[in-house]
Design an enzyme around this catalytic site. Structure first.
Site, PDB file in Angstrom:
ATOM      1  N   ASN A   1     118.377 -21.979   0.426  1.00 12.57           N
ATOM      2  CA  ASN A   1     117.635 -21.272   1.472  1.00 12.57           C
ATOM      3  C   ASN A   1     118.334 -19.956   1.814  1.00 12.57           C
ATOM      4  OD1 ASN A   1     115.552 -21.191   3.510  1.00 12.57           O
ATOM      5  ND2 ASN A   1     117.105 -21.631   5.021  1.00 12.57           N
TER       6      ASN A   1
ATOM      7  N   LYS B   1     124.460 -21.678   8.615  1.00  9.77           N
ATOM      8  CA  LYS B   1     124.308 -22.182   7.239  1.00  9.77           C
ATOM      9  C   LYS B   1     124.629 -21.126   6.191  1.00  9.77           C
ATOM     10  CE  LYS B   1     119.953 -23.396   7.741  1.00  9.77           C
ATOM     11  NZ  LYS B   1     119.780 -23.137   9.184  1.00  9.77           N
TER      12      LYS B   1
ATOM     13  N   HIS C   1     112.718 -25.384  15.476  1.00  8.04           N
ATOM     14  CA  HIS C   1     111.607 -25.771  14.586  1.00  8.04           C
ATOM     15  C   HIS C   1     110.938 -27.067  15.044  1.00  8.04           C
ATOM     16  CE1 HIS C   1     113.069 -22.623  12.016  1.00  8.04           C
ATOM     17  NE2 HIS C   1     114.190 -23.265  11.733  1.00  8.04           N
TER      18      HIS C   1
END
Length: 477
Positions: A155, A132, A202
């Site tokens: 982020n 990302k 996650h």
């Protein structure tokens, strides 16, 4: 992929509203200040009550903001809205109480989206399990090469709230979004978006792979121009099919192979576009050479194609893609070449903190001495080892959960020599590099791609990578 017109109810009138901000820190404090400045009656709740939290609380209380430390579970009376830090899990008692009371829960990204002005810059959004940050930075570099005012935000260290509310005006924003942030951003509607890949990560937070994928897929909701997906990762295309988008939005694939119509891909070492060209059934546009991508590892070429697809969706010319990729320098500890010692290359990919990232890193080299291990975060290593076994000259294992990797190696690569280091002191990395040197032959790559988190031995993956680079330099001297 739905073709109906999608609208969102965006409201940013906070005057007199009782807003509870969940969590102090990098998102909570700015959110509390922004809401207070807009007339909201703000209460900040925080689980911790340490010296740092008390210092932050005092700063907010001086502004007239109420802060409640040591109790992040109880819903303050009269709460109209919760704005949460992205890392707070959905099953926390505070949120269960909010849902029971019919109170909306937003994240900082949702707050930023609601606070955009009427002439706000459109968002090109990027999510995925790995890649990302690199892809978002590549995209920003391409947009800048096209002469556009832009920033890489989200982020990525730069708050999207700061970007939306700051004085600088942007033409377009390159926005990195985590699954946490997307979970708490129900009304976000990007110009175009990409899901780079999907792999288990996650899951303790999301509860299941299905819930994790669903939150990633939110990035496509309401896209106007393009939903960019990974041809090699069917799960990303499935998310596109399930998304409700604006009429005329297109599905655009990227592939390391030769692209079909409505795809970007690679032909004879050239990145080419068969999506944003006239007569895409027959024509293709050259964008850049593979050698323009730094580093030209397969997974990073995929990142470059995804960035190029989003830039092209925004109307960026081909030359800007090439110039932006040439100008891009990746962050440290991302498949970074440290040095060559006695004919062996030493590469730091400490950022490979899960098996999916490590698999991409290992695929970039033919003959590897692999340094791996750390905190496994519940991961299984069988698939990673089975796919990479033929590339392994040897393996050096470090960290708390190294036995899990050792057992996978015994099952799937029993002939590969393994050194198991049972130490966690500051000299462990130097010994690991020394053992790797002993196993390596000229032409090999010693690769730090741990497939694990670092906190058992190091403060973060940066410190782990720094220790590796320092050990290599000591070896070379």
């Amino acid at each position: 992929m739905g073709g109906r017109k999608v609208t969102s109810s965006v409201s940013a009138d906070f005057q007199g509203k009782h807003v509870t901000v969940a969590g102090l820190g990098v998102s909570g404090i700015p959110a509390a200040k922004v809401l207070h400045a807009r007339g909201a009656l703000v209460t900040v709740v925080n689980d911790g009550d340490d010296a740092r939290a008390r210092e932050q609380a005092a700063e907010l209380e001086a502004l007239g903001i109420t802060v409640r430390l040591g109790d992040g579970a109880t819903l303050p009376e009269g709460t109209d809205l919760i704005v949460t830090a992205p890392g707070w899990k959905p099953d926390k008692p505070l949120f269960e109480a909010a849902r029971a009371a019919g109170v909306e829960i937003w994240g900082d990204v949702e707050l930023a989206w609601r606070l955009r002005g009427p002439d706000a810059a459109p968002w090109l959004a990027i999510t995925g399990t790995n890649g990302k940050t690199t892809t978002t930075q590549m995209l920003a570099s391409i947009l800048k090469a096209a002469g556009l005012r832009t920033a890489a935000v989200g982020n990525i260290g730069v708050s999207v709230l700061d970007a939306v509310l700051g004085e600088e005006r942007y033409d377009v924003l390159a926005v990195e979004l985590s699954s946490y942030q997307l979970h708490w951003a129900p009304s976000l509607r990007a110009h175009s978006a990409a899901v780079l890949n999907l792999a288990p990560d996650h899951l303790d937070w999301h509860g299941s792979m299905e819930a994790y994928a669903r939150d990633k897929g939110r990035v496509y909701e309401g896209n106007r121009v393009a939903c960019v997906y990974n041809v090699a990762d069917k799960a990303t295309e499935d998310l596109v099919r399930e998304a409700d988008v604006e009429e005329g939005c297109r599905a655009i694939g990227f592939t390391l192979g030769s692209p079909g119509p409505s795809q970007l891909g690679v032909v004879d070492g050239i990145l080419v576009d068969r999506a944003f060209v006239e007569n895409r059934q027959k024509n293709a546009q050259e964008l850049a050479e593979v050698s323009d991508v730094n580093p030209p590892a397969p997974h990073n070429i995929a990142n470059a194609l995804a960035a190029a697809a989003l830039a092209r969706a925004f109307g960026v010319p081909a030359k800007a893609v090439r110039d932006g990729l040439r100008a891009f320098t990746p962050d440290a500890h991302r498949i970074a070449h440290v040095a060559d010692v006695d004919g062996v290359a030493y590469v730091d990919d400490s950022k490979a903190t899960n098996t999916h990232a490590a698999e991409a890193s290992l695929a970039a080299y033919e003959s590897i001495v692999w340094i791996a291990g750390g905190l496994a975060k519940g991961a299984s290593f069988d698939e990673l080892v089975a796919k990479s076994a033929k590339r392994l000259r040897g393996v050096v294992l470090i960290g708390a959960d190294r036995a899990l990797i050792r057992e996978a190696l015994a099952r799937h690569a029993p002939e590969v020599p393994v050194v198991d280091l049972d130490r966690t002191d500051t000299g462990a990395m130097l010994q690991a590099v020394t053992e790797a040197k002993r196993l390596a032959q000229p032409g090999d790559t010693v690769l730090l791609a741990p497939a694990c988190a670092s906190m058992d031995m190091f403060t973060n993956y940066n410190k782990r990578g720094d220790a590796f680079a320092e050990a290599v330099r000591e070896l070379g001297s």
